[in-house]
Design an enzyme around this catalytic site. Structure first.
Site, PDB file in Angstrom:
ATOM      1  N   LYS A  13       0.933  -0.993   0.016  1.00 20.47           N
ATOM      2  CA  LYS A  13       0.205  -0.034   0.129  1.00 20.47           C
ATOM      3  C   LYS A  13       1.238   1.304  -0.273  1.00 20.47           C
ATOM      4  CE  LYS A  13      -2.675  -0.918   3.747  1.00 20.47           C
ATOM      5  NZ  LYS A  13      -1.923  -2.105   3.914  1.00 20.47           N
ATOM      6  N   ARG A 127      11.700  -7.417   5.442  1.00 24.81           N
ATOM      7  CA  ARG A 127      11.643  -6.297   5.647  1.00 24.81           C
ATOM      8  C   ARG A 127      12.834  -5.916   6.484  1.00 24.81           C
ATOM      9  NH1 ARG A 127       5.977  -2.881   5.592  1.00 24.81           N
ATOM     10  NH2 ARG A 127       6.060  -3.928   7.906  1.00 24.81           N
ATOM     11  N   ARG A 158      12.295  -4.750  11.907  1.00 21.26           N
ATOM     12  CA  ARG A 158      11.104  -3.709  13.495  1.00 21.26           C
ATOM     13  C   ARG A 158      10.785  -4.979  14.030  1.00 21.26           C
ATOM     14  NH1 ARG A 158       7.597   0.099   9.397  1.00 21.26           N
ATOM     15  NH2 ARG A 158       6.388  -1.476  10.176  1.00 21.26           N
ATOM     16  N   ARG A 169      -0.867 -10.300  12.720  1.00 24.46           N
ATOM     17  CA  ARG A 169      -1.338  -9.149  12.274  1.00 24.46           C
ATOM     18  C   ARG A 169      -2.104  -9.175  11.031  1.00 24.46           C
ATOM     19  NH1 ARG A 169       3.640  -6.047  10.402  1.00 24.46           N
ATOM     20  NH2 ARG A 169       2.433  -3.747   9.943  1.00 24.46           N
TER      21      ARG A 169
END
Length: 210
Positions: A13, A127, A158, A169
């Protein structure tokens, strides 16, 4: 033009929102970026949101709505915007609709980027985020301690990109956020876009839908 981007975490996104924003000169409002900024600056809202973000849970409606509304008013983006990461549930969508009604506005398009869960887990697991400029990059084929190609600072993973948190999530997304697709479809403004392939291929699909 007023657009909302939908899609599971890691669907792309943010990347696609940047491309749309530049092409059509629309302010890009990313709730993820706003929340991380509030957390870094240790604002009152940021401290409240931190525990939710790091555990992969949704930030409470009241808190996220306050942050978004203040940002929009401060950025003077009431007339045109690209919203990335908000709304995340039906309750927020209704509150957002009321916000737009108050300023005499409405949504033009809701773009729903579709990617299967296995690919999302792989994407997010690879990531890394820069400790300096905060740019996100892929760690595929690299070592976790590598440096940012943009500014040279250290890249880190992260906490919310650990696999266990990613799966949580995705579960939260399916339960809380995915019903938004049907909500906006009933209003005739939803566009489903296949999110696999190169960034350029996904971008082209989106531009065609607009």
């Amino acid at each position: 033009m007023r657009i909302v981007m939908l899609g599971a975490p890691g669907a792309g996104k943010g990347t696609q929102a940047d491309k749309i924003s530049k092409k059509f000169e629309i302010p890009h409002i990313s709730t993820g970026d706003i929340l991380r900024k509030e957390i870094r600056e240790k604002s009152e809202s940021g401290l409240k949101a931190k525990e939710y973000v790091e555990s992969g849970k949704l930030v409470p409606d009241g808190l996220i709505v306050d942050i978004i509304e203040n940002f929009i008013k401060g950025d003077n983006s009431e007339k045109v915007f690209l919203m990335d990461g908000f709304p995340r549930n039906i309750s927020q969508a209704k509150i957002f609709s009321n916000m737009l009604d108050r300023i005499g506005s409405d949504l033009d398009r809701v773009i729903n980027i579709i990617v299967d869960n296995d690919e999302i887990i792989q994407r997010l697991g690879n990531r890394r985020i820069c400790t300096g400029c905060h740019q996100i990059s892929s760690n595929t084929g690299e070592k976790p301690g590598d440096i940012c190609p943009k500014c040279g600072a250290k890249l880190i993973k992260r906490r919310d990109d650990d696999e266990e948190v990613i799966r949580h999530r995705l579960q939260v997304y399916e339960e809380e956020t995915s019903p938004l697709a049907e909500y906006y479809k009933e209003r005739g403004i939803l566009v489903d876009v296949k999110g696999t392939g190169t960034e350029e291929e996904v971008t082209e699909r989106i531009f065609e839908s607009l």
